[in-house]
Design an enzyme around this catalytic site. Structure first.
Site, mmCIF file in Angstrom:
data_model
loop_
_atom_site.group_PDB
_atom_site.id
_atom_site.type_symbol
_atom_site.label_atom_id
_atom_site.label_comp_id
_atom_site.label_asym_id
_atom_site.label_seq_id
_atom_site.Cartn_x
_atom_site.Cartn_y
_atom_site.Cartn_z
ATOM 1 N N CYS A 84 -8.347 -0.159 -5.579
ATOM 2 C CA CYS A 84 -7.417 0.287 -6.606
ATOM 3 C C CYS A 84 -6.568 -0.889 -7.115
ATOM 4 O O CYS A 84 -7.054 -1.730 -7.849
ATOM 5 C CB CYS A 84 -6.568 1.444 -6.093
ATOM 6 S SG CYS A 84 -5.683 2.345 -7.409
ATOM 7 N N HIS A 192 -10.886 5.122 -4.597
ATOM 8 C CA HIS A 192 -10.405 5.080 -3.208
ATOM 9 C C HIS A 192 -11.518 5.515 -2.260
ATOM 10 O O HIS A 192 -11.733 6.718 -2.062
ATOM 11 C CB HIS A 192 -9.196 6.004 -3.046
ATOM 12 C CG HIS A 192 -7.968 5.505 -3.726
ATOM 13 N ND1 HIS A 192 -7.064 4.675 -3.104
ATOM 14 C CD2 HIS A 192 -7.520 5.676 -4.995
ATOM 15 C CE1 HIS A 192 -6.092 4.378 -3.950
ATOM 16 N NE2 HIS A 192 -6.359 4.972 -5.113
ATOM 17 N N GLU A 194 -11.491 5.489 0.905
ATOM 18 C CA GLU A 194 -10.906 6.192 2.053
ATOM 19 C C GLU A 194 -10.628 7.663 1.742
ATOM 20 O O GLU A 194 -10.388 8.452 2.661
ATOM 21 C CB GLU A 194 -9.625 5.482 2.510
ATOM 22 C CG GLU A 194 -8.395 5.711 1.668
ATOM 23 C CD GLU A 194 -8.339 4.891 0.383
ATOM 24 O OE1 GLU A 194 -7.300 4.958 -0.300
ATOM 25 O OE2 GLU A 194 -9.322 4.193 0.071
#
Length: 215
Positions: A84, A192, A194
């Site tokens: 990001c 993202h 994650e």
């Protein structure tokens, strides 16, 4: 049993570090969250995550001497993964807050999404939610992954590279924009991993493999 590679996860005060660290642990890496330039220099690889203000993050990099440490790590050929804001900071400047300088590793700038699409329809900004990424690179991070996958995005700004050859993946939101960039030992994504469930974990597993190959 060999110890897992130590990964420096840079803390610039921009959030979501715990989820990034947990995801890296799941793929067999040993993340260490902090902002110590010497710890960064000693790591096998670096991850720069973050959401939020470009200017504040760039100022923190410089104030803590992390910009110089990052250049040293890059020069030694150790992997860099940007997430990001960690992608946006690679460029020369951002239009956020009237213009802020980035690391300048990639030529180009970071601009805010237009509030309308090409047909003049209103576009919600920030871009939040799942969207498809089309990969187009031979980078080691993408050698075994799918050509297309869906990932989770949260961002109001997008990169505009001066050299399109660094674009490793594209996404559409109003118009096409770079969702991933790559240059030698640098790989960064606007989404993202994650927060992207199986597809994100698969990408981080590729990162673990890349780190092992470079160690």
């Amino acid at each position: 049993m060999p110890r897992p590679p130590r990964i420096a996860v840079l803390d610039l005060g921009t959030g979501n570090l715990r989820s990034v660290a947990k995801a890296l642990e799941r793929v067999g890496l040993a993340p260490e969250v902090g902002a110590d330039p010497d710890a960064l220099r000693a790591a096998a690889a670096v991850v720069l995550p973050g959401v939020g203000n470009f200017a504040a993050a760039a100022a923190n990099l410089r104030a803590k001497g992390l910009d110089e440490a990052l250049r040293e790590v890059r020069g030694e050929g150790r992997p860099y993964l940007g997430i990001c804001l960690g992608l946006q900071l690679l460029f020369e400047k951002s239009d956020e807050q009237g213009g802020s300088p980035g690391l300048g590793w990639l030529p180009g700038r970071v601009t805010r999404f237009s509030p309308t699409d090409a047909a003049g329809r209103r576009l919600a900004v920030p871009h939040i939610g799942w969207n498809e990424v089309r990969f187009e690179s031979r980078h080691p991070m993408l050698a075994k992954g799918p050509e297309r996958a869906h990932y989770y995005f949260v961002h109001a700004y997008r990169a505009e590279p001066q050299d399109a050859s660094c674009i490793a993946g594209r996404c559409d939101y109003g118009e096409p924009f770079p969702a991933a960039v790559a240059s030698e030992q640098v790989f960064a994504v606007q989404f993202h991993p994650e927060k992207s469930q199986h597809a994100g974990l698969q990408l981080l597993e590729a990162f673990a493999g890349w780190v092992a190959a470079c160690s």
